[in-house]
Write a protein that holds these residues in place. Structure first.
Motif, PDB file in Angstrom:
ATOM      1  N   THR A  47      -2.670   1.660 -23.012  1.00 13.95           N
ATOM      2  CA  THR A  47      -1.356   1.814 -22.383  1.00 13.95           C
ATOM      3  C   THR A  47      -0.563   0.516 -22.438  1.00 13.95           C
ATOM      4  N   LEU A  48       0.674   0.606 -22.899  1.00 14.68           N
ATOM      5  CA  LEU A  48       1.601  -0.519 -22.885  1.00 14.68           C
ATOM      6  C   LEU A  48       2.245  -0.546 -21.502  1.00 14.68           C
ATOM      7  N   VAL A  49       2.184  -1.704 -20.840  1.00 11.45           N
ATOM      8  CA  VAL A  49       2.676  -1.793 -19.463  1.00 11.45           C
ATOM      9  C   VAL A  49       3.804  -2.815 -19.382  1.00 11.45           C
ATOM     10  N   PHE A  50       4.931  -2.380 -18.812  1.00 10.84           N
ATOM     11  CA  PHE A  50       6.065  -3.265 -18.547  1.00 10.84           C
ATOM     12  C   PHE A  50       5.960  -3.676 -17.077  1.00 10.84           C
ATOM     13  N   PHE A  51       6.012  -4.988 -16.824  1.00 12.06           N
ATOM     14  CA  PHE A  51       5.858  -5.486 -15.459  1.00 12.06           C
ATOM     15  C   PHE A  51       7.150  -6.113 -14.950  1.00 12.06           C
ATOM     16  N   GLU A  52       7.539  -5.716 -13.754  1.00 11.57           N
ATOM     17  CA  GLU A  52       8.627  -6.376 -13.029  1.00 11.57           C
ATOM     18  C   GLU A  52       7.959  -7.214 -11.949  1.00 11.57           C
ATOM     19  N   VAL A  53       8.217  -8.522 -11.962  1.00 12.48           N
ATOM     20  CA  VAL A  53       7.613  -9.439 -10.994  1.00 12.48           C
ATOM     21  C   VAL A  53       8.658  -9.761  -9.932  1.00 12.48           C
ATOM     22  N   ARG A  54       8.296  -9.555  -8.668  1.00 13.43           N
ATOM     23  CA  ARG A  54       9.213  -9.827  -7.561  1.00 13.43           C
ATOM     24  C   ARG A  54       8.539 -10.742  -6.555  1.00 13.43           C
ATOM     25  N   TYR A  55       9.283 -11.729  -6.081  1.00 11.47           N
ATOM     26  CA  TYR A  55       8.798 -12.644  -5.049  1.00 11.47           C
ATOM     27  C   TYR A  55       9.801 -12.666  -3.901  1.00 11.47           C
ATOM     28  N   ARG A  56       9.299 -12.659  -2.702  1.00  9.30           N
ATOM     29  CA  ARG A  56      10.119 -12.862  -1.520  1.00  9.30           C
ATOM     30  C   ARG A  56       9.364 -13.798  -0.597  1.00  9.30           C
ATOM     31  N   GLY A  57      10.067 -14.790  -0.093  1.00  7.87           N
ATOM     32  CA  GLY A  57       9.466 -15.801   0.769  1.00  7.87           C
ATOM     33  C   GLY A  57       9.492 -15.416   2.235  1.00  7.87           C
ATOM     34  N   GLU A  58       9.039 -16.350   3.060  1.00  8.02           N
ATOM     35  CA  GLU A  58       9.045 -16.163   4.519  1.00  8.02           C
ATOM     36  C   GLU A  58      10.459 -15.850   4.991  1.00  8.02           C
ATOM     37  N   GLY A  59      10.575 -14.941   5.924  1.00  7.84           N
ATOM     38  CA  GLY A  59      11.871 -14.653   6.524  1.00  7.84           C
ATOM     39  C   GLY A  59      12.760 -13.722   5.726  1.00  7.84           C
ATOM     40  N   SER A  60      12.283 -13.243   4.600  1.00  7.97           N
ATOM     41  CA  SER A  60      13.080 -12.329   3.799  1.00  7.97           C
ATOM     42  C   SER A  60      13.209 -10.995   4.534  1.00  7.97           C
ATOM     43  N   LEU A  61      14.365 -10.388   4.446  1.00  7.87           N
ATOM     44  CA  LEU A  61      14.605  -9.119   5.127  1.00  7.87           C
ATOM     45  C   LEU A  61      13.922  -7.939   4.438  1.00  7.87           C
ATOM     46  N   ALA A  62      13.665  -8.065   3.153  1.00  5.80           N
ATOM     47  CA  ALA A  62      13.015  -6.999   2.391  1.00  5.80           C
ATOM     48  C   ALA A  62      11.714  -7.521   1.792  1.00  5.80           C
ATOM     49  N   THR A  63      10.752  -6.627   1.649  1.00  8.15           N
ATOM     50  CA  THR A  63       9.520  -7.003   0.962  1.00  8.15           C
ATOM     51  C   THR A  63       9.824  -7.121  -0.533  1.00  8.15           C
ATOM     52  N   PRO A  64       8.946  -7.773  -1.286  1.00  8.79           N
ATOM     53  CA  PRO A  64       9.202  -7.858  -2.734  1.00  8.79           C
ATOM     54  C   PRO A  64       9.338  -6.479  -3.383  1.00  8.79           C
ATOM     55  N   ALA A  65       8.499  -5.550  -2.993  1.00  7.78           N
ATOM     56  CA  ALA A  65       8.563  -4.203  -3.583  1.00  7.78           C
ATOM     57  C   ALA A  65       9.865  -3.498  -3.211  1.00  7.78           C
ATOM     58  N   ASN A  93       1.363   5.465 -25.027  1.00  3.78           N
ATOM     59  CA  ASN A  93       1.335   5.583 -23.573  1.00  3.78           C
ATOM     60  C   ASN A  93       1.986   4.344 -22.989  1.00  3.78           C
ATOM     61  N   SER A  94       2.863   4.525 -22.018  1.00  4.04           N
ATOM     62  CA  SER A  94       3.510   3.367 -21.396  1.00  4.04           C
ATOM     63  C   SER A  94       3.834   3.683 -19.943  1.00  4.04           C
ATOM     64  N   ARG A  95       4.032   2.612 -19.177  1.00  2.00           N
ATOM     65  CA  ARG A  95       4.424   2.758 -17.782  1.00  2.00           C
ATOM     66  C   ARG A  95       5.088   1.473 -17.325  1.00  2.00           C
ATOM     67  N   ILE A  96       5.748   1.555 -16.161  1.00  2.00           N
ATOM     68  CA  ILE A  96       6.385   0.381 -15.564  1.00  2.00           C
ATOM     69  C   ILE A  96       5.713   0.127 -14.221  1.00  2.00           C
ATOM     70  N   ASP A  97       5.171  -1.090 -14.075  1.00  2.00           N
ATOM     71  CA  ASP A  97       4.506  -1.505 -12.840  1.00  2.00           C
ATOM     72  C   ASP A  97       5.322  -2.603 -12.174  1.00  2.00           C
ATOM     73  N   VAL A  98       5.124  -2.759 -10.883  1.00  2.00           N
ATOM     74  CA  VAL A  98       5.743  -3.856 -10.133  1.00  2.00           C
ATOM     75  C   VAL A  98       4.624  -4.735  -9.587  1.00  2.00           C
ATOM     76  N   VAL A  99       4.797  -6.050  -9.742  1.00  2.00           N
ATOM     77  CA  VAL A  99       3.890  -7.013  -9.128  1.00  2.00           C
ATOM     78  C   VAL A  99       4.698  -7.715  -8.041  1.00  2.00           C
ATOM     79  N   ALA A 100       4.340  -7.437  -6.789  1.00  2.00           N
ATOM     80  CA  ALA A 100       5.061  -7.972  -5.630  1.00  2.00           C
ATOM     81  C   ALA A 100       4.278  -9.150  -5.056  1.00  2.00           C
TER      82      ALA A 100
END
Length: 122
Positions: A47-65, A93-100
């Motif tokens: 499977t070919l996987v496309f990854f979106e990487v998200r980071y949020r620090g302390e005090g962020s109003l939203a989670t990375p996801a 085969n492919s999919r899109i994953d998120v790494v939070a």
């Protein structure tokens, strides 16, 4: 390089190491095309996987996801579709994953890997 891009590259590296330790073979990083940007592209078995990487620090109003909004999801689908089309990979085969990633309590970072986070039907 501006601070935001540098920070993004750092957390893409964190994600790449995490994914590699879990059996993903990273093929490409920071892929730009007409469809948009793809942070990481990897392979898990057949499977070919496309990854979106998200980071949020302390005090962020939203989670990375939670920060992967509907418009961002549409851009990711467009970028992945364009990549598959350009490389003649429509039948793979492919999919899109998120790494939070967020600050951790026990370890330096808390990493959450959400498989098949964005569904397209491509």
């Amino acid at each position: 390089m501006d601070g935001r891009k540098s920070l993004g590259n750092h957390f893409e590296g964190v994600a790449a190491r995490y994914l590699t330790s879990r059996g993903i073979r990273i093929l490409e990083r920071n892929v730009y095309n007409r469809g948009g940007e793809i942070d990481l592209i990897g392979q898990e078995n057949d499977t070919l996987v496309f990854f979106e990487v998200r980071y949020r620090g302390e005090g962020s109003l939203a989670t990375p996801a939670e920060s992967v909004t509907f418009p961002k999801q549409r851009r990711l689908l467009k970028a992945a579709s364009y990549y598959l089309h350009r490389h003649g990979l429509w039948n793979c085969n492919s999919r899109i994953d998120v790494v939070a990633i967020s600050p951790g309590t026990v370890k330096k970072y808390r990493v959450q890997w959400i498989k098949n986070a964005i569904q397209a039907g491509f």
